[in-house]
Design an enzyme around this catalytic site. Structure first.
Site, PDB file in Angstrom:
ATOM      1  N   HIS A 136      -8.544   3.919   3.787  1.00  0.00           N
ATOM      2  CA  HIS A 136      -7.669   2.854   3.264  1.00  0.00           C
ATOM      3  C   HIS A 136      -6.208   3.301   3.328  1.00  0.00           C
ATOM      4  O   HIS A 136      -5.873   4.435   2.963  1.00  0.00           O
ATOM      5  CB  HIS A 136      -8.058   2.523   1.807  1.00  0.00           C
ATOM      6  CG  HIS A 136      -7.449   1.234   1.348  1.00  0.00           C
ATOM      7  ND1 HIS A 136      -6.162   1.149   0.901  1.00  0.00           N
ATOM      8  CD2 HIS A 136      -7.956  -0.030   1.294  1.00  0.00           C
ATOM      9  CE1 HIS A 136      -5.897  -0.109   0.577  1.00  0.00           C
ATOM     10  NE2 HIS A 136      -6.975  -0.841   0.801  1.00  0.00           N
ATOM     11  N   GLU A 142      -3.672   2.753   1.535  1.00  0.00           N
ATOM     12  CA  GLU A 142      -3.091   3.211   0.260  1.00  0.00           C
ATOM     13  C   GLU A 142      -3.483   4.669   0.003  1.00  0.00           C
ATOM     14  O   GLU A 142      -2.656   5.504  -0.385  1.00  0.00           O
ATOM     15  CB  GLU A 142      -3.581   2.321  -0.886  1.00  0.00           C
ATOM     16  CG  GLU A 142      -3.030   2.741  -2.234  1.00  0.00           C
ATOM     17  CD  GLU A 142      -3.705   2.017  -3.395  1.00  0.00           C
ATOM     18  OE1 GLU A 142      -3.998   0.812  -3.282  1.00  0.00           O
ATOM     19  OE2 GLU A 142      -3.950   2.675  -4.431  1.00  0.00           O
ATOM     20  N   HIS A 199       0.815  -1.224   0.000  1.00  0.00           N
ATOM     21  CA  HIS A 199       0.000   0.000   0.000  1.00  0.00           C
ATOM     22  C   HIS A 199       0.842   1.266   0.000  1.00  0.00           C
ATOM     23  O   HIS A 199       0.368   2.327  -0.383  1.00  0.00           O
ATOM     24  CB  HIS A 199      -0.879   0.062   1.258  1.00  0.00           C
ATOM     25  CG  HIS A 199      -1.868  -1.054   1.336  1.00  0.00           C
ATOM     26  ND1 HIS A 199      -2.584  -1.498   0.257  1.00  0.00           N
ATOM     27  CD2 HIS A 199      -2.294  -1.806   2.388  1.00  0.00           C
ATOM     28  CE1 HIS A 199      -3.386  -2.474   0.631  1.00  0.00           C
ATOM     29  NE2 HIS A 199      -3.224  -2.692   1.917  1.00  0.00           N
TER      30      HIS A 199
END
Ligand code: F3S
Length: 715
Positions: free
Chosen positions: A124, A126, A74
């Site tokens: 998230h 990422e 990520h």
């Protein structure tokens, strides 16, 4: 057999594969090793890595200073990297190159003064990492409402989380472009994700049951699941084989399997194995909770790609077989092969190849490509005598085994290497027997009339009369003894073997003798031992065979008896003069390796010197005196005494030892002139004249020397 279709795009994606490999490699080099967050959304893989020393840290503060950290696919923000560096933590950056590319793009756009719109899930990792590369100034949007809520912006650059659904991205992008016409668009959806989703849709349309394997926390797995639900009403999301629903009629169903990007191939394999077991009613586990298909699916957003369930069924293949599509993913090249092997039934008596997984003193665990590993007990390991498996195989070796039992009651496959070896040895034994080869047999048991021995684990009987070339009194002395044997009888049907140690010994002796004879070359010198003396010569052992030195070849002079030259036990060097292989006779020469007396006569016998000799022969004109064997000189009658004599025998007798003066030595004509008279009254050096030597022979008639030559032993 199950009808299972596994998606081509399955298992780890490129980025996850690369990250897991990086961590695995790092575990070999670093003791204090961490990953910042679980390396992938798969608890089994995370646990496996934890077991190898890669610990999960949930924040930078959790990582001890001086440790090593692997950044997962990520990626992270530059702030996190700075924090790690400030704590002297070594960083191994395994950010997926596709993610790193977005980070770079965002950083560049930020530096150019652009406003970043990021499509994705705000929480998230990422997305958070990418946002860090534009100093956390990005507007993160998830839906059209978010887009509508944005303030008026200029100089906008749009990009997205790599795992965003393509159709979703397209619809949202349309809304963004409507609000910010002329904005820069940086497409960043990972093709691995896109292809996986596309294939999952196709598969879901064509099967009765769809299984999505992956972590519930995994964004891409959740998206796959939702997609599949839109096309297949019986879609299940499972994390591990234990979660497979048990109430499905697998036998009649067509099953599709897809996986999230964090699902390793071996979990797919385990899921299929479990389904096989359920289908065979081999496992009776409690039912697991069925995951309800969610009402909301992205299908409605793109009806063109949806096939009605009825149509989908028509497209289903009728083949009653497992369908799998060759993998393209790294690390999964053997998946299809493994899968097919796993599905293949095994039966007792079957010979298969396997790879040694572990070895200890008492058993070997072998991967035979079946759902369970197989075990070889020590007693089933070797066809030979008791053998420790550790001495023969190691982890990773490929071996051939026979299936003894498919299930020993505890789910283990029982194998035998011994049976495979025995068959092979028997086959080799038959071939070797036909070629007249020798074998090594080990005596195992004394029985009536002989000994039972083992030839590479094959039982053989050696009769007592064949245990040795001599009579054997105690046959039990051959138990435990290793013997060279030949097979004298073989009943292939009954696998009965009778062997002979005696015949092997005789054959060996014969072979050695033949080899010895072959090595004996005329004209060569060898050292031998005098074994026996006879009137006509000496027998000499030259290494297993005897040769004869004839009495005439013992010395250059006359030899009455060989004992005058050599004795029994003497080591002497001899010349191989003649070899008669047919009659096994070897003529040896002893004197031939000694210098000829006449060759050294001139240097040894100097005219004017007095030496001692033995009268060996009387003739009318004088007496022959032996100076050494093979070297006689003549004392002319005029040189015998200091007065005139008529008959030689009146003064000299054969055998008499006399002093003689050397008058002349002529090696070419084998003549030495001697004088007893001069030896008696030696002249002073001044009185000596070379003419005296000539006188001696001048006084003798030439015939004398003709006679002398006839008597000369060297002539
Ligand atoms: Fe990378 Fe695509 Fe996988 S972005 S981590 S290869 S899903």
């Amino acid at each position: 057999m199950l009808k299972v279709q596994v998606a081509e795009h399955r298992g780890f994606c490129f980025g996850v594969h690369r990250t897991v490999d990086t961590v695995l490699e790092a575990t070999k080099h670093f003791t204090s090793l961490y990953t910042l967050g679980p390396i992938i959304h798969n608890p089994s893989v995370v646990n496996m890595l934890e077991g190898r020393g890669a610990h999960v840290a949930h924040s930078v503060e959790d990582i001890p200073e001086g440790s090593t950290v692997v950044i997962r696919s990520h990626g992270v923000s530059p702030d996190v990297l700075s924090q790690l560096h400030s704590r002297s933590i070594k960083v191994i950056d395994a950010t997926c190159p596709f993610v790193a590319r977005i980070q770079h793009k965002v950083e560049q756009a930020y530096k150019e003064g652009k406003i970043i719109l990021l499509v994705g899930e705000p929480q998230h990792p990422e997305v958070q990492g990418i946002n860090g590369w534009c100093r956390n100034t990005a507007y993160i949007v998830q839906n059209t409402a978010d887009v509508e809520a944005l303030p008026a912006l200029e100089n906008v650059c749009v990009t997205a989380q790599t795992t965003t659904n393509q159709e979703y991205w397209e619809s949202l992008l349309a809304a963004i472009q409507a609000r910010f016409p002329g904005c820069d668009v940086y497409p960043s959806i990972c093709s691995a994700t896109f292809e996986r989703q596309q294939e999952a849709v196709t598969l879901a349309q064509n099967v009765d049951i769809m299984i999505v394997i992956g972590g519930r926390n995994s964004s891409n797995t959740q998206k796959l699941y939702k997609l599949c639900c839109g096309y297949c009403k019986q879609t299940y999301l499972i994390e591990s084989p234990e979660e497979i629903p048990r109430d499905i009629p697998y036998r009649d169903a067509h099953i599709g399997i897809t996986t999230g990007a964090s699902t390793p191939a071996w979990i797919i394999k385990e899921v299929i194995t479990s389904m096989c077991d359920i289908e065979k009613n081999e496992i009776l586990a409690p039912e697991t909770e069925k995951i309800e298909v969610e009402a909301e699916t992205p299908v409605a957003e793109n009806p063109a790609t949806i096939a009605p369930a009825a149509e989908a069924e028509e497209q289903t293949t009728e083949a009653d077989t497992v369908q799998s599509i060759p993998s393209t993913g790294e690390g999964e090249a053997n998946f299809v092969e493994d899968f097919e092997k796993m599905m293949m039934p095994i039966r007792p008596g079957q010979i298969i190849k396997g790879k040694v997984v572990s070895v200890n003193d008492n058993e070997v665990c072998v991967n035979i490509g079946y759902k369970s590993d197989g075990f070889i007990q020590r007693s089933e390991f070797s066809a030979g005598d008791d053998v420790n498996p550790r001495d023969v195989v190691k982890e990773g070796d490929e071996i051939e085994v026979e299936v003894l039992k498919v299930n020993d009651g505890e789910g283990n496959v029982l194998l035998s290497k011994k049976n495979v070896d025995s068959r092979k040895y028997w086959k080799d034994l038959v071939v070797a027997y036909n070629n007249g080869e020798h074998f090594t047999a080990v005596g195992q048991q004394a029985v009536k009339g002989g000994v039972i021995a083992s030839i590479n684990g094959i039982r053989a009987f050696i009769p007592a009369s064949h245990l040795d070339t001599k009579f054997v009194e105690k046959i039990d002395t051959y138990v435990g003894k290793s013997m060279d044997v030949v097979i004298i009888e073989m009943e292939k049907g009954r696998k009965r073997v009778v062997a002979s140690h005696k015949n092997a010994l005789l054959e060996n002796a014969k072979r050695e003798k033949a080899a010895k004879w072959e090595s004996i070359k005329e004209g060569t010198r060898v050292v031998g031992t005098v074994r026996r003396l006879t009137d006509f010569g000496a027998f000499v052992d030259i290494g297993g065979v005897d040769g004869l030195v004839h009495v005439t070849n013992l010395a250059w002079g006359r030899v009455q008896h060989p004992r005058d030259v050599v004795n029994v036990g003497d080591e002497i060097e001899v010349l191989i003069m003649k070899v008669d292989r047919e009659n096994e006779r070897i003529s040896l020469g002893y004197k031939q390796l000694k210098p000829k007396p006449w060759d050294v006569a001139t240097s040894k016998y100097i005219p004017g010197t007095i030496v001692t000799g033995k009268v060996v022969r009387l003739v009318t004109f004088g007496a022959f005196v032996e100076l050494e064997p093979g070297l006689d000189g003549l004392v002319h009658i005029s040189q015998i005494a200091d007065h005139r004599i008529d008959k030689v025998e009146s003064v000299l007798q054969p055998g008499q030892v006399v002093d003689v003066k050397i008058l002349d030595v002529n090696p070419e004509e084998h003549r030495i002139s001697l004088s007893i008279r001069d030896a008696m009254v030696p002249k002073s050096e001044n009185d000596y004249s070379p003419d005296d030597y000539e006188d001696s022979y001048d006084e003798a008639d030439d015939d004398i020397f003709e006679v002398a030559e006839d008597l000369d032993p060297l002539a």
